[in-house]
Design a protein around this motif. Structure first.
Motif, short mmCIF file in Angstrom:
data_model
loop_
_atom_site.label_atom_id
_atom_site.label_comp_id
_atom_site.label_asym_id
_atom_site.label_seq_id
_atom_site.Cartn_x
_atom_site.Cartn_y
_atom_site.Cartn_z
N ASP A 118 -10.28 -8.87 -10.39
CA ASP A 118 -9.72 -7.55 -10.75
C ASP A 118 -8.36 -7.38 -10.11
OD1 ASP A 118 -12.13 -6.89 -12.03
OD2 ASP A 118 -12.98 -6.07 -10.18
N SER A 119 -7.40 -6.87 -10.88
CA SER A 119 -6.05 -6.65 -10.36
C SER A 119 -5.98 -5.33 -9.60
CB SER A 119 -5.04 -6.65 -11.50
OG SER A 119 -3.73 -6.45 -10.97
N LEU A 120 -5.46 -5.41 -8.37
CA LEU A 120 -5.26 -4.22 -7.54
C LEU A 120 -3.79 -3.88 -7.40
CD1 LEU A 120 -7.82 -5.06 -4.71
CD2 LEU A 120 -8.19 -3.68 -6.76
N GLY A 121 -2.94 -4.60 -8.11
CA GLY A 121 -1.50 -4.36 -8.06
C GLY A 121 -0.74 -5.60 -8.47
N THR A 122 0.58 -5.55 -8.30
CA THR A 122 1.43 -6.69 -8.64
C THR A 122 2.47 -6.90 -7.54
OG1 THR A 122 3.00 -5.29 -9.85
CG2 THR A 122 1.26 -6.36 -11.14
N SER A 162 -0.46 -8.96 -0.20
CA SER A 162 -1.88 -8.63 -0.02
C SER A 162 -2.01 -7.12 -0.13
CB SER A 162 -2.40 -9.11 1.33
OG SER A 162 -1.81 -8.39 2.38
N VAL A 163 -3.19 -6.67 -0.51
CA VAL A 163 -3.44 -5.24 -0.69
C VAL A 163 -4.86 -4.93 -0.25
CG1 VAL A 163 -4.08 -5.55 -3.12
CG2 VAL A 163 -3.36 -3.30 -2.32
N THR A 164 -5.02 -3.77 0.39
CA THR A 164 -6.33 -3.23 0.74
C THR A 164 -6.34 -1.80 0.25
OG1 THR A 164 -6.52 -4.64 2.68
CG2 THR A 164 -7.93 -2.70 2.61
N ASN A 165 -7.31 -1.49 -0.61
CA ASN A 165 -7.39 -0.15 -1.19
C ASN A 165 -8.81 0.40 -1.01
OD1 ASN A 165 -6.44 2.10 -2.52
ND2 ASN A 165 -7.01 1.33 -4.53
N ALA A 220 6.02 -4.84 -4.16
CA ALA A 220 4.65 -4.64 -4.62
C ALA A 220 4.50 -3.27 -5.25
CB ALA A 220 3.68 -4.78 -3.45
N ARG A 221 3.68 -3.21 -6.28
CA ARG A 221 3.26 -1.95 -6.92
C ARG A 221 1.74 -1.90 -6.81
NH1 ARG A 221 7.39 1.67 -8.60
NH2 ARG A 221 9.18 0.38 -9.03
N VAL A 222 1.27 -0.92 -6.04
CA VAL A 222 -0.16 -0.77 -5.77
C VAL A 222 -0.51 0.71 -5.79
CG1 VAL A 222 -0.27 -2.89 -4.36
CG2 VAL A 222 0.28 -0.71 -3.27
N SER A 223 -1.76 1.04 -5.57
CA SER A 223 -2.18 2.43 -5.44
C SER A 223 -1.43 3.09 -4.28
CB SER A 223 -3.69 2.49 -5.17
OG SER A 223 -4.05 3.74 -4.64
N LYS A 224 -1.13 4.37 -4.42
CA LYS A 224 -0.42 5.07 -3.35
C LYS A 224 -1.26 5.17 -2.08
CE LYS A 224 -1.68 9.70 -4.88
NZ LYS A 224 -1.16 10.98 -5.35
N HIS A 225 -2.56 4.85 -2.15
CA HIS A 225 -3.45 4.89 -0.99
C HIS A 225 -3.60 3.52 -0.33
CE1 HIS A 225 -4.47 8.94 -2.20
NE2 HIS A 225 -4.74 8.48 -3.42
N ALA A 226 -3.03 2.49 -0.92
CA ALA A 226 -3.23 1.12 -0.45
C ALA A 226 -2.32 0.76 0.72
CB ALA A 226 -3.00 0.14 -1.61
N GLY A 280 4.46 6.37 -3.14
CA GLY A 280 4.09 6.24 -4.54
C GLY A 280 3.52 4.89 -4.91
N GLY A 281 3.17 4.07 -3.89
CA GLY A 281 2.63 2.74 -4.15
C GLY A 281 3.69 1.68 -4.39
N HIS A 282 4.97 2.01 -4.19
CA HIS A 282 6.06 1.04 -4.35
C HIS A 282 6.54 0.62 -2.96
CE1 HIS A 282 10.50 0.15 -5.47
NE2 HIS A 282 9.78 -0.94 -5.55
N HIS A 283 6.38 -0.66 -2.66
CA HIS A 283 6.74 -1.18 -1.34
C HIS A 283 7.53 -2.47 -1.51
CE1 HIS A 283 3.81 1.65 0.25
NE2 HIS A 283 2.98 1.23 -0.70
N TRP A 284 8.40 -2.75 -0.55
CA TRP A 284 9.18 -3.98 -0.58
C TRP A 284 9.19 -4.60 0.80
CZ3 TRP A 284 10.95 0.85 -1.68
CH2 TRP A 284 11.75 1.47 -0.73
N GLY A 285 9.34 -5.90 0.80
CA GLY A 285 9.37 -6.64 2.06
C GLY A 285 10.78 -6.87 2.54
N ASN A 286 10.87 -7.55 3.66
CA ASN A 286 12.16 -7.90 4.23
C ASN A 286 12.72 -9.14 3.56
OD1 ASN A 286 12.13 -5.76 6.10
ND2 ASN A 286 10.80 -6.92 7.45
#
Length: 148
Positions: free
Chosen positions: A59-63, A128-131, A79-85, A107-113
């Motif tokens: 199951d996809s939890l994001g991209t 990686s994602v934990t929701n 990464a685009r994931v749930s805003k709670h992840a 809003g579930g939009h995150h970026w790395g360094n």
């Protein structure tokens, strides 16, 4: 005898200090920096490399997507994931990597360094994602490599 021990202690301290301040030979000023705060994201291009962050049953939890800055010669993952992840984003080349741990929100939009990866250097992004609790709420994925 005590003089020799003191001299050895000073030498070890001096060497340790030198090693800590010198840093790795491959370090670049953009390595580990935020692409948006540095201004590098202003010239970002999507590399066409993405992956689903999937749990153990698929199951996809994001991209996660890999981006490149033409102006800065850097790569990073978004990464685009749930805003709670929560989770982690790592971008790597064959010689170095940088990671960023994100918290819930934005809003579930995150970026790395960033990692400096000029023309000819290949990079990939892993996320990686934990929701929630349980294995079904944990996922990960890695993009294909893009070579600048």
């Amino acid at each position: 005898m005590k003089l020799h021990v003191a001299a050895a202690a000073v030498s070890v301290t001096a060497i340790s200090t030198l090693l800590l301040t010198a840093g790795p030979a491959s370090a670049h000023p953009y390595d580990g920096k935020d692409p948006y705060r540095s201004g590098c994201a202003a010239s970002k291009v999507y590399t066409g490399k993405k992956a689903s962050l999937k749990n153990e049953v698929g199951d996809s939890l994001g991209t996660i997507r890999l981006y490149y800055s033409r102006r800065c010669g850097t790569n990073w993952g978004e990464a685009r994931v749930s805003k709670h992840a929560t989770g982690q984003i790592t971008v790597s080349t064959s010689s170095k990597s940088r990671s960023f741990t994100y918290r819930a929100g934005n809003g579930g939009h995150h970026w790395g360094n960033m990692v400096y990866a000029p023309s000819g250097v290949c990079a990939k992004a892993t996320g990686s994602v934990t929701n929630g609790i349980g294995r079904a709420n944990k996922g990960s994925g890695t993009t294909g490599k893009a070579c600048g």
